[in-house]
Every structure is written in structure tokens, then in C-alpha cells.
Design an enzyme around this catalytic site. Structure first.
Site, PDB file in Angstrom:
ATOM      1  N   CYS A   1      39.513  35.756  44.122  1.00  0.00           N
ATOM      2  CA  CYS A   1      38.995  35.480  42.776  1.00  0.00           C
ATOM      3  C   CYS A   1      39.332  34.019  42.463  1.00  0.00           C
ATOM      4  CB  CYS A   1      39.565  36.465  41.756  1.00  0.00           C
ATOM      5  SG  CYS A   1      41.375  36.486  41.666  1.00  0.00           S
ATOM      6  N   GLN A   2      39.979  33.769  41.346  1.00  0.00           N
ATOM      7  CA  GLN A   2      40.417  32.410  41.027  1.00  0.00           C
ATOM      8  C   GLN A   2      41.819  32.139  41.561  1.00  0.00           C
ATOM      9  OE1 GLN A   2      38.756  29.919  39.608  1.00  0.00           O
ATOM     10  NE2 GLN A   2      40.452  28.483  39.263  1.00  0.00           N
ATOM     11  N   THR A   3      42.707  33.152  41.424  1.00  0.00           N
ATOM     12  CA  THR A   3      44.115  32.970  41.818  1.00  0.00           C
ATOM     13  C   THR A   3      44.672  34.181  42.559  1.00  0.00           C
ATOM     14  OG1 THR A   3      44.864  33.830  39.683  1.00  0.00           O
ATOM     15  CG2 THR A   3      44.586  31.424  39.860  1.00  0.00           C
ATOM     16  N   HIS A   4      43.830  35.052  43.070  1.00  0.00           N
ATOM     17  CA  HIS A   4      44.232  36.328  43.673  1.00  0.00           C
ATOM     18  C   HIS A   4      45.036  37.183  42.694  1.00  0.00           C
ATOM     19  CE1 HIS A   4      44.757  39.498  46.402  1.00  0.00           C
ATOM     20  NE2 HIS A   4      45.928  39.156  46.910  1.00  0.00           N
ATOM     21  N   HIS A   5      44.519  37.258  41.483  1.00  0.00           N
ATOM     22  CA  HIS A   5      45.025  38.189  40.469  1.00  0.00           C
ATOM     23  C   HIS A   5      44.005  39.310  40.305  1.00  0.00           C
ATOM     24  CE1 HIS A   5      44.970  38.856  35.823  1.00  0.00           C
ATOM     25  NE2 HIS A   5      45.432  39.911  36.443  1.00  0.00           N
ATOM     26  N   ARG A   6      42.793  38.959  39.901  1.00  0.00           N
ATOM     27  CA  ARG A   6      41.731  39.964  39.797  1.00  0.00           C
ATOM     28  C   ARG A   6      41.440  40.589  41.154  1.00  0.00           C
ATOM     29  NH1 ARG A   6      37.472  36.153  36.701  1.00  0.00           N
ATOM     30  NH2 ARG A   6      38.643  34.583  37.888  1.00  0.00           N
ATOM     31  N   SER A   7      41.500  39.783  42.209  1.00  0.00           N
ATOM     32  CA  SER A   7      41.241  40.326  43.539  1.00  0.00           C
ATOM     33  C   SER A   7      42.421  41.132  44.068  1.00  0.00           C
ATOM     34  CB  SER A   7      40.868  39.208  44.526  1.00  0.00           C
ATOM     35  OG  SER A   7      41.872  38.220  44.600  1.00  0.00           O
TER      36      SER A   7
END
Length: 277
Positions: free
Chosen positions: A236-242
């Protein structure tokens, strides 16, 4: 209950199952809320607060990446993790930060874990008891090691494999970010060849953010090429949502990895290729 029963829990459990196991001595409930106040205002009994920022390196050009083994050893020792601990992960947003935690545990080879389906949202929706006191962990001496580096996709490997037909890049950001209409880095757009399936699409908004039925999700992912016969990398943007999309893929039995550099690294690199409709 026998001491081994906690470690027999599946990776995905209901809030009712957790309620029945709340007092088991081998269980460590870690609450990784997006909003800290959601913990102080009422959390699952016995849950220990984990600041999600502790799951990120926090320094360097890519502060969103996995912390060092030294930092991970300190973190999990402070949380009281042992090799026999069964971690129960939850958050207040449907699985983003909880998924990032569980990916981290898998990377260091700690496979004894469960995700509470829907997290604290589902717990409160079920009118189960909560508490407001801050629980203090029992300090341990946990020595972390990167035992499953194959779960991490590096920028270098991803760049080399952009044209690999066996690799599918799952972009978990919003369609606006994917299409370059919303800019969160020096450059807008997406990694060439990536397909977009926003993380929240796998959540049931009418069922306290629990994961939707697996059959429904599979039917939506298949036309995008996200399926079991492929190697999948999600970001994702920072591997939080992903963190959540990695978790969903893992639960679906996919061969799934995570690019923890994510768009924050890729989109800020001046020479990496991008697509922007």
C-alpha cells in the site's frame, strides 16, 4: 483446558471463541489500534496495548520497513512474548495494523497466532465485556530472528520481476491513489502491472468490519489474477493497509509476500518505473 489447547486455535477466530479462551495463561492478546483512545475508552479484557509505530523501523529513507532484529527483540520482550505464547491480534479498523503485526510474527517464525475477526469493533458489536485499565505485560527475553525472509519483497527484487508472468502485484491502496489522482509521494500512480483491490473491499461494513466470505472475495480477486496458482506480493503506502491484504491472502492459502517499502519507497524513487493513466 489443557495447556496446549491455546496453540490449537486456528489463525482466524471469532470474538466468541476468544471470549471462551480469555484467561488461558498461554494467550497474549495484543491490541494494535489505529486510534490510541479506542484502547483507553474500552478494550478486550487482558489485552495489552501495542503502539503500531513500534512495528515500523521508524528511521532511514524507508521508515515504514520492518524494524531490525534488535528492535524486534526489544519490542517482543517488552510485550512478554515467548516461544510458547499464542498471540491474539486485534485492532480497531478491521485488520490493518493487526495484519502488519501477524506478518511480522510470521517473518520471525512465530506461527502461534490468531486474528480476531473484526477485532474490537466486532467485540463491542457483540456486546461482550470490555475494560479500560491499561494492562502491563510480563517482561520476557525474546530473541527475534528473520526466519522467513521469503515473506519480504525488496524493491530490488520487485524491480527485476516486473515482467514476471507468475508474479501478481496487489495494490491495496484506494483507486484514487492507484490512478494517480491522490498523491502521497513525490510521484503519482502505481507500480507497472499492479492490480488494484482496495483493502476495505474484503471487509463486511455491515458486520463490524469482519472479513467477508472467502468465496465472495475469491470471486472478486480471480479476474484480477490474484489467485492461488500465482505468487502474490501486496503493498500500500506504508505496508499498513496491506497488512490486512497480506492476512487475507494468507488465510486464503495464497503464496503471498509483502513489499514493506510500499509506495512510500517506490513513489519517492526518481528512477523507478511507474504507470499513471
Amino acid at each position: 483446558m489443557h495447556s496446549s489447547e491455546a496453540n490449537m486455535l486456528p489463525h482466524l477466530i471469532s470474538v466468541q471463541t476468544l471470549y471462551e479462551h480469555l484467561d488461558h495463561p498461554q494467550i497474549l492478546i495484543l491490541d494494535v489500534p489505529c486510534r490510541p483512545e479506542s484502547y483507553t475508552q474500552g478494550h478486550i479484557p487482558n489485552a495489552i496495548y501495542l503502539d503500531p509505530q513500534a512495528l515500523l523501523a521508524g528511521t532511514g529513507d524507508a521508515p515504514q520497513k520492518l524494524p531490525s532484529v534488535e528492535a524486534l527483540s526489544r519490542l517482543f520482550s517488552q510485550l512478554g512474548l515467548t516461544r510458547d505464547t499464542h498471540v491474539i491480534a486485534c485492532d480497531d479498523e478491521g485488520g490493518g495494523w493487526a495484519g502488519r503485526l501477524l506478518w511480522t510474527l510470521e517473518v520471525i517464525g512465530h506461527t502461534r497466532w490468531s486474528y480476531v475477526n473484526g477485532g474490537t469493533c466486532a467485540w463491542k458489536a457483540a456486546h461482550l465485556p470490555t475494560e479500560t485499565q491499561t494492562r502491563q505485560p510480563q517482561i520476557s527475553d525474546y530473541q527475534a530472528q528473520i526466519l522467513r525472509p521469503e515473506l519480504i519483497m525488496t524493491q530490488e527484487e520487485l524491480r527485476q520481476r516486473l515482467n514476471d508472468p507468475d508474479l501478481v502485484i496487489w495494490d491495496a491502496r484506494s483507486p484514487e491513489e492507484y490512478q494517480g489522482l491522490k498523491v502521497n509521494a513525490a510521484r503519482a500512480g502505481h507500480i507497472p502491472g499492479a492490480v488494484n483491490y482496495e483493502w476495505t473491499r474484503a471487509m463486511d461494513q455491515d458486520q463490524a468490519l469482519q472479513i467477508r466470505g472467502f468465496a465472495e472475495i475469491l470471486c472478486e480477486l480471480a479476474p484480477l489474477g490474484i489467485q492461488a496458482d500465482k505468487e502474490i506480493v501486496t503493498h500500500c503506502q506504508t505496508h499498513h493497509r496491506s497488512g490486512f491484504t497480506w492476512l487475507v491472502g494468507y488465510l486464503l492459502g495464497f503464496n503471498i509476500r509483502a513489499y514493506d517499502g510500499s509506495w512510500k519507497e517506490w513513489g519517492n524513487h526518481p528512477r523507478l518505473p511507474i504507470e499513471c493513466p
